[in-house]
Design a protein around this motif. Structure first.
Motif, PDB file in Angstrom:
ATOM      1  N   GLY A  22       0.800  -1.215   0.000  1.00  0.00           N
ATOM      2  CA  GLY A  22       0.000   0.000   0.000  1.00  0.00           C
ATOM      3  C   GLY A  22       0.833   1.266   0.000  1.00  0.00           C
ATOM      4  N   SER A  23       1.984   1.240   0.660  1.00  0.00           N
ATOM      5  CA  SER A  23       2.847   2.424   0.680  1.00  0.00           C
ATOM      6  C   SER A  23       3.317   2.785  -0.723  1.00  0.00           C
ATOM      7  CB  SER A  23       4.045   2.181   1.595  1.00  0.00           C
ATOM      8  OG  SER A  23       4.770   1.018   1.189  1.00  0.00           O
ATOM      9  N   ALA A  24       3.586   1.770  -1.564  1.00  0.00           N
ATOM     10  CA  ALA A  24       4.016   2.034  -2.937  1.00  0.00           C
ATOM     11  C   ALA A  24       2.867   2.587  -3.775  1.00  0.00           C
ATOM     12  CB  ALA A  24       4.557   0.755  -3.568  1.00  0.00           C
ATOM     13  N   VAL A  25       1.653   2.055  -3.577  1.00  0.00           N
ATOM     14  CA  VAL A  25       0.492   2.557  -4.312  1.00  0.00           C
ATOM     15  C   VAL A  25       0.188   3.997  -3.896  1.00  0.00           C
ATOM     16  CG1 VAL A  25      -1.953   2.224  -4.815  1.00  0.00           C
ATOM     17  CG2 VAL A  25      -0.465   0.232  -4.499  1.00  0.00           C
ATOM     18  N   LYS A  26       0.223   4.252  -2.583  1.00  0.00           N
ATOM     19  CA  LYS A  26      -0.037   5.609  -2.094  1.00  0.00           C
ATOM     20  C   LYS A  26       1.010   6.581  -2.629  1.00  0.00           C
ATOM     21  CE  LYS A  26      -0.867   8.227   2.162  1.00  0.00           C
ATOM     22  NZ  LYS A  26      -0.875   8.195   3.647  1.00  0.00           N
ATOM     23  N   GLY A  27       2.271   6.155  -2.655  1.00  0.00           N
ATOM     24  CA  GLY A  27       3.317   7.012  -3.191  1.00  0.00           C
ATOM     25  C   GLY A  27       3.102   7.326  -4.665  1.00  0.00           C
ATOM     26  N   ALA A  28       2.635   6.324  -5.426  1.00  0.00           N
ATOM     27  CA  ALA A  28       2.370   6.549  -6.850  1.00  0.00           C
ATOM     28  C   ALA A  28       1.223   7.530  -7.047  1.00  0.00           C
ATOM     29  CB  ALA A  28       2.060   5.216  -7.525  1.00  0.00           C
ATOM     30  N   LEU A  29       0.171   7.397  -6.236  1.00  0.00           N
ATOM     31  CA  LEU A  29      -0.954   8.325  -6.321  1.00  0.00           C
ATOM     32  C   LEU A  29      -0.522   9.742  -5.948  1.00  0.00           C
ATOM     33  CD1 LEU A  29      -3.776   6.123  -4.752  1.00  0.00           C
ATOM     34  CD2 LEU A  29      -3.651   6.877  -7.134  1.00  0.00           C
ATOM     35  N   ARG A  30       0.280   9.842  -4.907  1.00  0.00           N
ATOM     36  CA  ARG A  30       0.743  11.176  -4.486  1.00  0.00           C
ATOM     37  C   ARG A  30       1.619  11.815  -5.562  1.00  0.00           C
ATOM     38  NH1 ARG A  30       2.071  13.249   1.425  1.00  0.00           N
ATOM     39  NH2 ARG A  30       2.625  15.394   0.889  1.00  0.00           N
ATOM     40  N   ALA A  31       2.513  11.019  -6.145  1.00  0.00           N
ATOM     41  CA  ALA A  31       3.376  11.554  -7.197  1.00  0.00           C
ATOM     42  C   ALA A  31       2.546  12.059  -8.380  1.00  0.00           C
ATOM     43  CB  ALA A  31       4.360  10.488  -7.658  1.00  0.00           C
ATOM     44  N   LYS A  32       1.510  11.325  -8.735  1.00  0.00           N
ATOM     45  CA  LYS A  32       0.637  11.753  -9.837  1.00  0.00           C
ATOM     46  C   LYS A  32      -0.088  13.050  -9.464  1.00  0.00           C
ATOM     47  CE  LYS A  32      -3.258  10.099 -12.696  1.00  0.00           C
ATOM     48  NZ  LYS A  32      -2.634  10.163 -14.022  1.00  0.00           N
ATOM     49  N   ALA A  33      -0.557  13.138  -8.206  1.00  0.00           N
ATOM     50  CA  ALA A  33      -1.244  14.348  -7.758  1.00  0.00           C
ATOM     51  C   ALA A  33      -0.308  15.548  -7.750  1.00  0.00           C
ATOM     52  CB  ALA A  33      -1.833  14.119  -6.370  1.00  0.00           C
ATOM     53  N   GLU A  34       0.928  15.341  -7.291  1.00  0.00           N
ATOM     54  CA  GLU A  34       1.881  16.449  -7.260  1.00  0.00           C
ATOM     55  C   GLU A  34       2.241  16.910  -8.662  1.00  0.00           C
ATOM     56  OE1 GLU A  34       5.111  15.004  -4.925  1.00  0.00           O
ATOM     57  OE2 GLU A  34       4.127  15.457  -2.994  1.00  0.00           O
ATOM     58  N   ASP A  35       2.351  15.973  -9.602  1.00  0.00           N
ATOM     59  CA  ASP A  35       2.622  16.352 -10.989  1.00  0.00           C
ATOM     60  C   ASP A  35       1.464  17.145 -11.582  1.00  0.00           C
ATOM     61  OD1 ASP A  35       5.078  15.121 -10.930  1.00  0.00           O
ATOM     62  OD2 ASP A  35       4.400  13.284 -11.925  1.00  0.00           O
ATOM     63  N   ALA A  36       0.234  16.762 -11.219  1.00  0.00           N
ATOM     64  CA  ALA A  36      -0.947  17.409 -11.791  1.00  0.00           C
ATOM     65  C   ALA A  36      -1.245  18.750 -11.142  1.00  0.00           C
ATOM     66  CB  ALA A  36      -2.155  16.482 -11.657  1.00  0.00           C
ATOM     67  N   LEU A  37      -1.037  18.856  -9.811  1.00  0.00           N
ATOM     68  CA  LEU A  37      -1.477  20.036  -9.070  1.00  0.00           C
ATOM     69  C   LEU A  37      -0.340  20.904  -8.552  1.00  0.00           C
ATOM     70  CD1 LEU A  37      -4.261  18.316  -6.919  1.00  0.00           C
ATOM     71  CD2 LEU A  37      -4.532  19.506  -9.113  1.00  0.00           C
ATOM     72  N   GLY A  38       0.860  20.336  -8.469  1.00  0.00           N
ATOM     73  CA  GLY A  38       1.967  21.038  -7.845  1.00  0.00           C
ATOM     74  C   GLY A  38       2.116  20.614  -6.392  1.00  0.00           C
ATOM     75  N   LYS A  39       3.344  20.502  -5.918  1.00  0.00           N
ATOM     76  CA  LYS A  39       3.599  19.989  -4.573  1.00  0.00           C
ATOM     77  C   LYS A  39       3.018  20.866  -3.471  1.00  0.00           C
ATOM     78  CE  LYS A  39       7.848  17.468  -5.670  1.00  0.00           C
ATOM     79  NZ  LYS A  39       9.282  17.279  -5.322  1.00  0.00           N
ATOM     80  N   GLU A  40       2.849  22.148  -3.747  1.00  0.00           N
ATOM     81  CA  GLU A  40       2.385  23.073  -2.708  1.00  0.00           C
ATOM     82  C   GLU A  40       0.869  23.151  -2.626  1.00  0.00           C
ATOM     83  OE1 GLU A  40       4.672  24.178  -0.724  1.00  0.00           O
ATOM     84  OE2 GLU A  40       6.145  23.201  -2.022  1.00  0.00           O
ATOM     85  N   ASN A  41       0.162  22.455  -3.469  1.00  0.00           N
ATOM     86  CA  ASN A  41      -1.300  22.505  -3.410  1.00  0.00           C
ATOM     87  C   ASN A  41      -1.772  21.975  -2.052  1.00  0.00           C
ATOM     88  OD1 ASN A  41      -4.171  21.554  -3.804  1.00  0.00           O
ATOM     89  ND2 ASN A  41      -3.799  22.417  -5.838  1.00  0.00           N
ATOM     90  N   PRO A  42      -2.572  22.734  -1.292  1.00  0.00           N
ATOM     91  CA  PRO A  42      -2.956  22.306   0.064  1.00  0.00           C
ATOM     92  C   PRO A  42      -3.772  21.025   0.102  1.00  0.00           C
ATOM     93  CG  PRO A  42      -4.195  24.258  -0.623  1.00  0.00           C
ATOM     94  CD  PRO A  42      -3.118  24.062  -1.638  1.00  0.00           C
ATOM     95  N   SER A  43      -4.502  20.702  -0.951  1.00  0.00           N
ATOM     96  CA  SER A  43      -5.326  19.494  -0.935  1.00  0.00           C
ATOM     97  C   SER A  43      -4.472  18.235  -0.865  1.00  0.00           C
ATOM     98  CB  SER A  43      -6.234  19.441  -2.164  1.00  0.00           C
ATOM     99  OG  SER A  43      -5.475  19.342  -3.357  1.00  0.00           O
ATOM    100  N   ILE A  44      -3.224  18.296  -1.333  1.00  0.00           N
ATOM    101  CA  ILE A  44      -2.339  17.128  -1.268  1.00  0.00           C
ATOM    102  C   ILE A  44      -2.039  16.773   0.177  1.00  0.00           C
ATOM    103  CG2 ILE A  44      -0.007  16.304  -1.779  1.00  0.00           C
ATOM    104  CD1 ILE A  44      -0.197  17.748  -4.446  1.00  0.00           C
ATOM    105  N   ALA A  45      -1.769  17.773   1.010  1.00  0.00           N
ATOM    106  CA  ALA A  45      -1.511  17.509   2.428  1.00  0.00           C
ATOM    107  C   ALA A  45      -2.766  16.989   3.123  1.00  0.00           C
ATOM    108  CB  ALA A  45      -1.014  18.779   3.117  1.00  0.00           C
ATOM    109  N   PHE A  46      -3.952  17.517   2.767  1.00  0.00           N
ATOM    110  CA  PHE A  46      -5.184  17.036   3.375  1.00  0.00           C
ATOM    111  C   PHE A  46      -5.409  15.562   3.047  1.00  0.00           C
ATOM    112  CE2 PHE A  46      -6.931  21.590   2.833  1.00  0.00           C
ATOM    113  CZ  PHE A  46      -6.319  21.992   4.018  1.00  0.00           C
ATOM    114  N   VAL A  47      -5.190  15.201   1.784  1.00  0.00           N
ATOM    115  CA  VAL A  47      -5.500  13.853   1.318  1.00  0.00           C
ATOM    116  C   VAL A  47      -4.425  12.855   1.739  1.00  0.00           C
ATOM    117  CG1 VAL A  47      -5.851  12.400  -0.720  1.00  0.00           C
ATOM    118  CG2 VAL A  47      -6.863  14.691  -0.626  1.00  0.00           C
TER     119      VAL A  47
END
Length: 292
Positions: A44-69
């Motif tokens: 699960g840690s690898a899947v979560k990391g892949a989802l986070r990496a995709k979100a950061e690429d799409a939204l930018g690392k500083e987008n606050p929703s990434i920290a919430f999710v």
């Protein structure tokens, strides 16, 4: 607390290597496996990391929703936990070479029974009758001409079974066409599947080239295991409301960030290592609970 749940189906379009971090039985880089069964998986840690990496690429690392999710970055991890719970990606269909066709999607009653339990726990309506356990020398097929089926070097007596309901569920979960599943789905005994899942996965030899001499570097030989293209896995997602103390996102909104905003825009996810050589690309299908 209210949760919203979903299942992600991963249909591998390229070879997938989620590394276990140590050598096993002469394989320098084996894939991740469940300790009790030996079945391949992606933690699960690898899947979560892949989802986070995709979100950061799409939204930018500083987008606050990434920290919430997903939770704050490592330096601020003590502030609050992420609101998204990501389970291991569990094996569902293993592509195995066959002398009768280009390959078969192989599964077993134990995998399907676990899928049933997971859907019940998440409240997702994917009901199907569990196929009977075939004998070790038999294989259940939805379509058969009566001839024996060869998987790898093993011969199985083919037995026709009505797998219509199962095929419909697998198609919904994975995105694979029902006709293709009807032609290629094979159900074997649990013990036979365990053997195939251990020894029918590809292991490739790799070397490193000295660019100056154009020869192999001394000692630069290693063996790497992968899950083959066409492998199907699934992963459970559960979402709570944001845990930042402000409840800025509801559980439904947190889940929608993944299932609609992220994967709705592009249903492809890169999982595991070796991204630069095209490995780990999966097409993702989303199945949600009633009302989700």
């Amino acid at each position: 607390m209210t949760t919203h749940n979903a299942l992600l189906g991963f249909w591998a379009e390229t070879s997938l290597h989620a590394g276990a971090g140590g050598s096993v039985e002469g394989i320098d880089l084996p894939i991740q496996r469940e300790a009790h069964s030996g079945w391949p998986c992606v933690y699960g840690s690898a899947v979560k990391g892949a989802l986070r990496a995709k979100a950061e690429d799409a939204l930018g690392k500083e987008n606050p929703s990434i920290a919430f999710v997903f939770g704050p970055d490592t330096n601020n991890a003590s502030e609050h936990a992420g609101a998204l719970l990501v389970g291991d990606a569990r094996l569902l269909l293993l592509p195995v070479r066959s002398l009768n066709s280009h390959f078969k999607w192989v599964t077993c009653p134990a995998l399907l029974q676990r899928l049933q339990r997971d859907t019940e726990r998440l409240g997702i309506a994917l009901a199907f009758p569990l196929p009977k356990q075939p004998d070790k020398e038999q294989v259940l097929l939805h379509q058969t001409d009566g001839n024996p089926l060869f998987l790898e070097e093993y011969r199985f007596a083919a037995e026709k079974a009505d797998l219509t309901a199962l095929i419909q569920v697998l198609s919904r979960l994975s995105g694979i066409d029902e006709q293709a599943l009807g032609e290629q789905l094979a159900v074997v005994h649990n013990d036979q599947f365990s053997y195939l899942s251990r020894y029918a996965t590809p292991v490739a030899a790799h070397i490193a080239i000295d660019n100056g001499k154009k020869t192999v570097k001394p000692g630069a030989l290693w063996y790497e295991e992968t899950l083959p293209p066409e492998t199907v896995l699934y992963c459970a997602l559960s979402a709570y409301g944001a845990r930042d103390g402000k409840q800025s996102l509801s559980a439904e909104a947190v889940l929608n960030c993944i299932t609609q905003d992220l994967l709705g825009a592009s249903p492809y996810l890169q999982v595991g290592g070796n991204e630069t050589v095209g490995m780990g690309w999966c097409k993702v299908s989303v199945t949600q609970n009633q009302g989700g």
